[in-house]
Scaffold this motif. Structure first.
Motif, PDB file in Angstrom:
ATOM      1  N   HIS A  20      25.082  34.588  40.472  1.00 27.80           N
ATOM      2  CA  HIS A  20      26.766  33.929  40.309  1.00 27.80           C
ATOM      3  C   HIS A  20      26.998  33.289  41.527  1.00 27.80           C
ATOM      4  CE1 HIS A  20      26.333  37.015  36.750  1.00 27.80           C
ATOM      5  NE2 HIS A  20      26.357  35.914  36.059  1.00 27.80           N
ATOM      6  N   GLY A  52      35.617  27.729  41.971  1.00 19.98           N
ATOM      7  CA  GLY A  52      35.274  28.970  41.033  1.00 19.98           C
ATOM      8  C   GLY A  52      35.724  28.587  39.618  1.00 19.98           C
ATOM      9  N   ARG A 103      26.715  31.068  35.058  1.00 17.97           N
ATOM     10  CA  ARG A 103      27.935  30.475  35.943  1.00 17.97           C
ATOM     11  C   ARG A 103      27.484  30.947  37.177  1.00 17.97           C
ATOM     12  NH1 ARG A 103      34.191  32.395  35.130  1.00 17.97           N
ATOM     13  NH2 ARG A 103      34.951  31.508  36.847  1.00 17.97           N
ATOM     14  N   PHE A 138      31.115  40.099  33.245  1.00 11.71           N
ATOM     15  CA  PHE A 138      31.804  39.865  34.757  1.00 11.71           C
ATOM     16  C   PHE A 138      30.549  38.911  35.479  1.00 11.71           C
ATOM     17  CE2 PHE A 138      34.202  43.571  33.140  1.00 11.71           C
ATOM     18  CZ  PHE A 138      35.340  43.334  33.781  1.00 11.71           C
ATOM     19  N   LEU A 139      31.309  38.366  36.439  1.00 11.17           N
ATOM     20  CA  LEU A 139      30.400  37.486  37.470  1.00 11.17           C
ATOM     21  C   LEU A 139      30.121  38.629  38.518  1.00 11.17           C
ATOM     22  CD1 LEU A 139      32.304  34.173  38.360  1.00 11.17           C
ATOM     23  CD2 LEU A 139      30.571  34.786  36.589  1.00 11.17           C
ATOM     24  N   THR A 140      28.933  39.235  38.332  1.00  8.93           N
ATOM     25  CA  THR A 140      28.189  40.351  39.487  1.00  8.93           C
ATOM     26  C   THR A 140      28.158  39.758  40.716  1.00  8.93           C
ATOM     27  OG1 THR A 140      26.066  39.743  38.701  1.00  8.93           O
ATOM     28  CG2 THR A 140      27.304  41.452  37.603  1.00  8.93           C
ATOM     29  N   HIS A 141      28.447  40.418  41.412  1.00  7.01           N
ATOM     30  CA  HIS A 141      28.393  40.031  42.947  1.00  7.01           C
ATOM     31  C   HIS A 141      29.619  39.312  43.547  1.00  7.01           C
ATOM     32  CE1 HIS A 141      23.612  40.268  42.006  1.00  7.01           C
ATOM     33  NE2 HIS A 141      23.955  41.326  42.744  1.00  7.01           N
ATOM     34  N   VAL A 142      30.607  39.234  42.725  1.00  6.57           N
ATOM     35  CA  VAL A 142      31.712  38.390  43.260  1.00  6.57           C
ATOM     36  C   VAL A 142      32.642  39.289  43.097  1.00  6.57           C
ATOM     37  CG1 VAL A 142      32.972  36.329  42.965  1.00  6.57           C
ATOM     38  CG2 VAL A 142      30.606  36.405  42.345  1.00  6.57           C
ATOM     39  N   ILE A 193      35.796  39.024  38.569  1.00  3.74           N
ATOM     40  CA  ILE A 193      36.166  37.886  37.530  1.00  3.74           C
ATOM     41  C   ILE A 193      35.197  37.957  36.277  1.00  3.74           C
ATOM     42  CG2 ILE A 193      35.909  35.404  37.705  1.00  3.74           C
ATOM     43  CD1 ILE A 193      35.876  37.151  41.031  1.00  3.74           C
ATOM     44  N   ARG A 194      35.999  37.579  35.285  1.00  2.59           N
ATOM     45  CA  ARG A 194      35.360  37.862  33.819  1.00  2.59           C
ATOM     46  C   ARG A 194      34.628  36.322  33.818  1.00  2.59           C
ATOM     47  NH1 ARG A 194      37.395  41.610  30.272  1.00  2.59           N
ATOM     48  NH2 ARG A 194      38.984  43.035  31.294  1.00  2.59           N
ATOM     49  N   ASP A 213      34.576  34.487  31.616  1.00  2.00           N
ATOM     50  CA  ASP A 213      35.393  33.367  30.882  1.00  2.00           C
ATOM     51  C   ASP A 213      36.901  33.258  31.481  1.00  2.00           C
ATOM     52  OD1 ASP A 213      36.580  35.967  30.410  1.00  2.00           O
ATOM     53  OD2 ASP A 213      36.824  35.588  28.231  1.00  2.00           O
ATOM     54  N   GLU A 214      37.063  33.534  32.930  1.00  2.00           N
ATOM     55  CA  GLU A 214      38.223  33.204  33.588  1.00  2.00           C
ATOM     56  C   GLU A 214      37.647  32.244  34.854  1.00  2.00           C
ATOM     57  OE1 GLU A 214      40.576  37.248  33.888  1.00  2.00           O
ATOM     58  OE2 GLU A 214      38.723  37.193  35.053  1.00  2.00           O
ATOM     59  N   ASP A 215      38.662  31.531  34.998  1.00  4.61           N
ATOM     60  CA  ASP A 215      38.648  30.813  36.298  1.00  4.61           C
ATOM     61  C   ASP A 215      38.844  31.737  37.544  1.00  4.61           C
ATOM     62  OD1 ASP A 215      38.304  28.271  35.158  1.00  4.61           O
ATOM     63  OD2 ASP A 215      40.292  27.690  35.148  1.00  4.61           O
ATOM     64  N   LEU A 216      38.257  31.493  38.623  1.00  3.92           N
ATOM     65  CA  LEU A 216      38.557  32.284  39.808  1.00  3.92           C
ATOM     66  C   LEU A 216      39.928  32.405  40.121  1.00  3.92           C
ATOM     67  CD1 LEU A 216      37.498  33.937  42.263  1.00  3.92           C
ATOM     68  CD2 LEU A 216      37.030  31.561  43.430  1.00  3.92           C
ATOM     69  N   GLU A 246      42.523  32.283  38.062  1.00  4.79           N
ATOM     70  CA  GLU A 246      43.270  32.747  37.069  1.00  4.79           C
ATOM     71  C   GLU A 246      43.046  34.139  37.066  1.00  4.79           C
ATOM     72  OE1 GLU A 246      41.456  31.772  33.626  1.00  4.79           O
ATOM     73  OE2 GLU A 246      43.033  32.610  32.159  1.00  4.79           O
ATOM     74  N   ILE A 285      30.184  39.368  47.496  1.00  8.52           N
ATOM     75  CA  ILE A 285      30.978  38.760  48.354  1.00  8.52           C
ATOM     76  C   ILE A 285      32.348  38.720  47.754  1.00  8.52           C
ATOM     77  CG2 ILE A 285      28.878  37.029  48.751  1.00  8.52           C
ATOM     78  CD1 ILE A 285      30.656  34.777  47.266  1.00  8.52           C
ATOM     79  N   VAL A 304      36.035  36.828  47.671  1.00 10.23           N
ATOM     80  CA  VAL A 304      36.778  35.441  47.882  1.00 10.23           C
ATOM     81  C   VAL A 304      38.465  36.120  48.019  1.00 10.23           C
ATOM     82  CG1 VAL A 304      37.732  33.099  46.996  1.00 10.23           C
ATOM     83  CG2 VAL A 304      35.545  34.438  46.287  1.00 10.23           C
TER      84      VAL A 304
END
Lengths: 240, 240
Positions: free
Chosen positions: A19, A86, A116, B16-20, B54-55, B57-60, B62, B118, B120
């Motif tokens: 990701h 993102g 994604r 979820f976006l793993t690693h983020v 971060i899910r 289905d979500e913009d970062l 958001e 990581i 953000v």
């Protein structure tokens, strides 16, 4: 020691931070023009910024530096992180699928490279004459494109470049001072050419000179003796 | 509609976006002091910046905005992304393990929240008197701390704050102009107090005023009539 950054790895992405990707915007300057380094993927017609993935045992900055080295042959340049992209709308698995297919990799839908990604973007500012390009195994070419004549790019790479350019133009004095775009000593005219290429507009000589001298970033040296001393321009360097 | 951001989800992090991850540095201003919003996790003594995941289905952006809303109760603030932290040295699974344990979640070693992230990072600049705090279910408290009296923080959160502060202090004029730290109309003295709190130093009144007026970001209005017009200060607003 180049590491292979994009290889047919396991479907679940073991060994990589899934990701997460990065993109690098390398600005080059030559012949009075600002240019950007782009790559074309084998047999796809797809053109993109040099980018890649991060291994679980690498720092993010290190992965970007080594990745750019592998993909373009450019070594030892300073990359500055400027934004992380993102939005969910940037997820276009069909593009990655096409690139993988063209390289003989048949990835199933659940493959980690088709999920994604957020992308951490970096930029650098280099003197084109000091770098030599060497495209990686996935790419046909790795070429400088004039900023005003960019081809169609994959995903949101046009937006990434736009943001990089905006970042670069902001607080430009310090960025040019810290780059290696100019030799140690240069004339006011050399300096003005760099600014004009980056800003994308012509500047008035007198007001440019006034502004530069007021900024106190320049150190003035003796004129270069040329036999016609009254015509020789002053030579400058940046204050350290 | 608050979404629960940190919940006992599946071990592989599906959805979820793993690693983020993200962290938010919320700077607040009150009583002439610059402050930062921090949270303390239940029964752990661990203090941290408000952050989350971060899910898919979500913009970062958001996710960060909704996450801050859920964790602190603060709504409708503008967060600006400033850096992504990606050193491998920031991976300390024992900290996350401790937080999960204290909330009754017994995560196996391969749980996605115990992998390397990581992060953000975003910052915001708010007027403390306009926000009301409401800590989430995982936290005992959610409190403003003076910038000069910060407690010990988990992971690299002290570094994240340092970088946020550096970013904030850079090009401060535009940032204050775009924030809602001041009412629409204010005096030069009000403005100077904001700068002093952020820069962490006292400024000379005359040179501050000269610099502000030279920057052309201020619009001067009539003096407020107070019966002693000669003593009343000028009123300013920012040019739009």
């Amino acid at each position: 020691m180049a590491k292979q950054k994009v290889s047919p790895v396991s479907v679940d992405g073991a060994g990589f931070l899934t990701h997460v990707a990065y993109d690098s915007v390398v600005f080059g300057f030559s012949e009075g023009q600002l240019k950007i380094l782009l790559m074309e993927y084998h047999n796809t017609g797809l053109i993109a910024l040099p980018g890649g993935f991060i291994r679980t045992d690498e720092d993010l900055d290190e992965a970007v530096r080594l990745g750019l080295e592998d993909r373009t042959g450019i070594t030892n340049i300073y990359l500055e992180q400027f934004h992380t992209f993102g939005n969910k709308s940037r997820h276009k698995p069909e593009i990655l699928q096409k690139i993988l297919e063209a390289n003989g990799i048949h990835a199933p839908k659940e493959h980690w490279m088709l999920q994604r990604f957020i992308s951490v973007a970096y930029y650098a500012l280099v003197d084109i004459s000091t770098v030599s390009l060497q495209p990686d195994a996935l790419s046909d070419s790795c070429t400088w494109y004039e900023i005003n004549r960019l081809p169609k790019l994959i995903l949101d790479h046009a937006t990434v470049i736009e943001k990089a350019l905006k970042t670069l133009r902001f607080n430009l004095d310090n960025k040019i001072k810290d780059s290696n775009l100019l030799p140690e000593k240069f004339t006011m005219k050399d300096l003005q050419k760099v600014y004009e290429a980056i800003l994308g507009e012509e500047l008035r000589r007198t007001s440019f000179q006034r502004k530069m001298l007021a900024g106190r970033i320049l150190k003035r040296h003796d004129k270069l003796y040329s036999g016609e001393a009254h015509k020789a321009p002053f030579i400058y360097s940046f204050h350290k």
